[in-house]
Design an enzyme around this catalytic site. Structure first.
Site, PDB file in Angstrom:
ATOM      1  N   GLY A  12       7.813  14.538   0.801  1.00  0.00           N
ATOM      2  CA  GLY A  12       7.097  13.418   0.277  1.00  0.00           C
ATOM      3  C   GLY A  12       5.526  13.739   0.100  1.00  0.00           C
ATOM      4  CG  ASP A  13       3.040  12.515   1.714  1.00  0.00           C
ATOM      5  OD1 ASP A  13       2.880  11.351   1.446  1.00  0.00           O
ATOM      6  OD2 ASP A  13       3.007  12.981   2.948  1.00  0.00           O
ATOM      7  CE  LYS A  16       7.292  10.111  -3.751  1.00  0.00           C
ATOM      8  NZ  LYS A  16       7.065  11.026  -2.867  1.00  0.00           N
ATOM      9  CE  LYS A  18      -1.839  13.040 -13.151  1.00  0.00           C
ATOM     10  NZ  LYS A  18      -2.650  14.286 -13.364  1.00  0.00           N
ATOM     11  N   GLY A  40       3.482   5.262   0.317  1.00  0.00           N
ATOM     12  CA  GLY A  40       2.061   5.509   0.285  1.00  0.00           C
ATOM     13  C   GLY A  40       1.823   5.929  -1.102  1.00  0.00           C
ATOM     14  CG  HIS A  41       3.807   5.726  -4.222  1.00  0.00           C
ATOM     15  ND1 HIS A  41       4.784   5.298  -4.774  1.00  0.00           N
ATOM     16  CD2 HIS A  41       3.917   6.608  -3.595  1.00  0.00           C
ATOM     17  CE1 HIS A  41       5.791   5.814  -4.487  1.00  0.00           C
ATOM     18  NE2 HIS A  41       5.529   6.655  -3.460  1.00  0.00           N
ATOM     19  CD  GLN A 225       9.980   6.826   2.133  1.00  0.00           C
ATOM     20  OE1 GLN A 225      11.127   6.790   1.788  1.00  0.00           O
ATOM     21  NE2 GLN A 225       8.868   6.113   2.177  1.00  0.00           N
ATOM     22  CB  THR A 306      -1.294   6.869   1.366  1.00  0.00           C
ATOM     23  OG1 THR A 306      -1.294   8.215   0.509  1.00  0.00           O
ATOM     24  CG2 THR A 306      -1.962   6.057   0.447  1.00  0.00           C
ATOM     25  CB  THR A 308       0.138   7.102   9.185  1.00  0.00           C
ATOM     26  OG1 THR A 308       0.383   8.343   8.704  1.00  0.00           O
ATOM     27  CG2 THR A 308       1.432   6.211   9.281  1.00  0.00           C
ATOM     28  N   GLY A 309      -2.801   7.730   7.678  1.00  0.00           N
ATOM     29  CA  GLY A 309      -4.023   8.413   7.734  1.00  0.00           C
ATOM     30  C   GLY A 309      -3.791   9.692   8.843  1.00  0.00           C
ATOM     31  CB  SER A 420      -0.022  16.829 -12.149  1.00  0.00           C
ATOM     32  OG  SER A 420      -1.204  15.924 -11.428  1.00  0.00           O
ATOM     33  CB  THR A 421      -4.579  20.036 -13.719  1.00  0.00           C
ATOM     34  OG1 THR A 421      -5.109  19.124 -15.066  1.00  0.00           O
ATOM     35  CG2 THR A 421      -3.544  20.865 -14.318  1.00  0.00           C
TER      36      THR A 421
HETATM   37  P1  IMP Z   1       9.830   6.454   8.856  1.00  0.00           P
HETATM   38  O1  IMP Z   1      10.242   6.531   7.326  1.00  0.00           O
HETATM   39  O2  IMP Z   1       8.799   5.731   9.266  1.00  0.00           O
HETATM   40  O3  IMP Z   1      11.190   6.326   9.646  1.00  0.00           O
HETATM   41  O4  IMP Z   1       9.426   7.988   9.312  1.00  0.00           O
HETATM   42  C1  IMP Z   1      10.637   9.171   9.219  1.00  0.00           C
HETATM   43  C2  IMP Z   1       9.999  10.255   8.845  1.00  0.00           C
HETATM   44  O5  IMP Z   1       9.546  10.155   7.343  1.00  0.00           O
HETATM   45  C3  IMP Z   1       8.456  10.706   9.425  1.00  0.00           C
HETATM   46  O6  IMP Z   1       8.546  12.150   9.409  1.00  0.00           O
HETATM   47  C4  IMP Z   1       7.535  10.116   8.412  1.00  0.00           C
HETATM   48  O7  IMP Z   1       6.285  10.890   8.593  1.00  0.00           O
HETATM   49  C5  IMP Z   1       8.272  10.382   7.170  1.00  0.00           C
HETATM   50  N1  IMP Z   1       7.893   9.483   6.130  1.00  0.00           N
HETATM   51  C6  IMP Z   1       8.176   8.156   5.666  1.00  0.00           C
HETATM   52  N2  IMP Z   1       7.678   7.985   4.648  1.00  0.00           N
HETATM   53  C7  IMP Z   1       6.754   8.833   4.172  1.00  0.00           C
HETATM   54  C8  IMP Z   1       6.142   9.116   3.056  1.00  0.00           C
HETATM   55  O8  IMP Z   1       5.895   8.060   2.058  1.00  0.00           O
HETATM   56  N3  IMP Z   1       5.540  10.469   2.831  1.00  0.00           N
HETATM   57  C9  IMP Z   1       5.720  11.280   3.637  1.00  0.00           C
HETATM   58  N4  IMP Z   1       6.302  11.209   4.611  1.00  0.00           N
HETATM   59  C10 IMP Z   1       7.085  10.098   4.974  1.00  0.00           C
END
Ligand code: IMP
Length: 437
Positions: A12-13, A16, A18, A40-41, A225, A306, A308-309, A420-421
């Protein structure tokens, strides 16, 4: 190509938001097919920053249809707040531009409570590090056939029956955790209230999308994700509760798998992860805190979640893992992001496989004990001192940066379609247009 799926190819992160925004200009419909507001986008358009969690990224582009598919779990109160926030930023949202599948299961307040209570009660090593948004418990209720779905909000008797069914399961569970039973009447009243705001967006999404497909419209499927958080193919149990890989795009909206023409994997030029779980290339000191290179990636890459900080864990690029996710998602091309974060490193490392008890593996094994014993096998490359930020053509890139990208392509056995730069949408180098016929 008519229909394109975008998936994160790591944890994840990957950036995506952009790319989905960039592609959405060429699409007619943008559909979310899994996950929830754990995503979080971040989109930056003309210097204006939009932070989306539950809404498809297409909402910020006028004249497109945005769709929330049945593969998503939806917190209706969160969605209505998010709609209000983006409206304040000047984005128009109406039932003509946003549709929610009637068979989408809802995330209810007690799902979040359960998610957080479980995480608090978990001992070291068993904590997942979830976003606390109730995603897991909501999917459990879906599979347990006791979810309340969007369509259930339309009829009082059905809604009450569904609430009773859910409570039958959740009240004993809460008792075990020492938590008060759910206030049935208050929950029904809360749902009845939000129903008025949600139902105007409810639609038979499967039907609408199939009609769009027949009419030759272009559909962009927006994954959330990353494939390494997939419930089946991720680093289980340290995963999210949905299928994240590209195959889910079909079941998550109700369209045949043959309608998917191109899968674009989004890949960060290094690796990050939020939450607990295995991370072979993580850059750590002996005491478990980030080492100098890890700190540098985190600071330069602004690696904070984005949603949970939380500070993201950082590590070198893991080509073995990305090769794996290219296979499980059928990725045809990747978009490589955040190459500029590597600017100025003297030497860069890429993980090409693992050493497991003296044996060389080209994939991460499934068994947890084996994963724990795997040590990355690295290849080293010279870095570059020039900046790659904002480059808009290959000629703008230093020779060593081009070598790095070419080596990534070779190792993951998949070509770069886009580079993407920077977070700005124009700072993108196009090699292959995923929507090109
Ligand atoms: P949950 O999706 O809240 O149940 O979290 C399960 C796992 O997925 C944890 O390790 C989270 O940090 C991770 N996770 C969930 N959504 C994201 C995302 O959008 N980006 C990165 N990690 C994520």
């Amino acid at each position: 190509m008519a229909n394109v799926v975008v998936v994160g190819a790591q944890w994840g992160d990957e950036g995506k938001g952009k790319i989905v925004d960039w592609l959405s200009e060429r699409a007619d419909v943008i559909a979310r097919f899994q996950g929830g507001h754990n995503a979080g986008h971040t989109l930056v358009i003309d210097g204006k920053v939009y932070k989306l969690h539950a809404l498809p990224s297409g909402v910020v582009r006028g004249g497109k249809l945005s769709v929330i598919g049945n593969g998503v779990v939806l917190d209706p109160w969160h969605l209505i707040n998010e709609i209000a926030t983006v409206r304040e930023q000047g984005v128009e949202i109406s039932p003509e531009t946003l549709m929610i599948a009637e068979n989408t299961p809802l995330i209810l307040p007690f799902h979040g409570e359960l998610d957080r209570a479980r995480e608090e009660a978990a001992s070291k090593g068993t904590k997942i590090g979830t976003t606390g948004r109730g995603i897991g418990p909501a999917y459990e209720d879906k599979v347990g056939r006791r979810a309340i779905r969007v369509a259930d909000l339309a009829d009082a008797a059905t809604l009450e029956a569904r609430v009773d069914r859910a409570l039958q399961h959740h009240d004993p569970l809460r008792k075990g955790l020492g938590v008060e039973p759910i206030d049935r009447e208050a929950l029904i009243a809360k749902l009845t209230d939000i129903a008025k705001e949600i139902l105007p967006y409810a639609a038979p999404v499967w039907k609408v999308l199939n009609e769009k497909r027949k009419a030759g419209k272009r559909i962009l499927f927006e994954g959330a994700q990353g494939a390494l958080l997939d419930i089946d193919f991720g680093t289980y149990p340290f995963v999210t509760s949905s299928n994240v890989i590209a195959g889910q795009a079909a079941t998550g909206v109700g369209i045949g798998p043959g309608s998917i023409d191109y899968v674009l994997g989004i890949v960060k030029a290094y690796t990050t992860r939020v939450g607990e779980g295995p991370f072979p290339t993580e850059l750590l000191k002996e005491d478990g805190t980030p080492d100098a290179d890890g700190e540098r990636l985190g600071t330069r890459g602004h690696e904070f979640g984005t949603t949970t900080g939380r500070q993201r864990r950082c590590g070198w690029f893991d080509a073995a893992l990305v090769r794996q996710t290219c296979a499980t998602s059928g990725i045809k091309g990747i978009c490589l992001t955040k190459l500029d974060v590597l600017d100025g490193f003297e030497t860069l490392k890429i993980c090409v496989g693992y050493d497991l008890d003296g044996e060389r593996l080209d994939y991460l094994p499934t068994a947890a004990d084996q994963q724990a014993r795997c040590t990355p096998i690295y290849e080293e490359m010279d870095g570059w001192s020039e900046t790659t930020e904002g480059a808009r053509s290959w000629n703008d890139l230093p020779a060593n940066a081009v070598k790095y990208v070419k080596r990534v392509e070779e190792l993951i056995e998949c070509p770069v379609a886009l580079l993407s730069t920077s977070p700005e949408r124009e700072d993108t180098i196009l090699v292959t247009d995923p929507f090109a016929d």
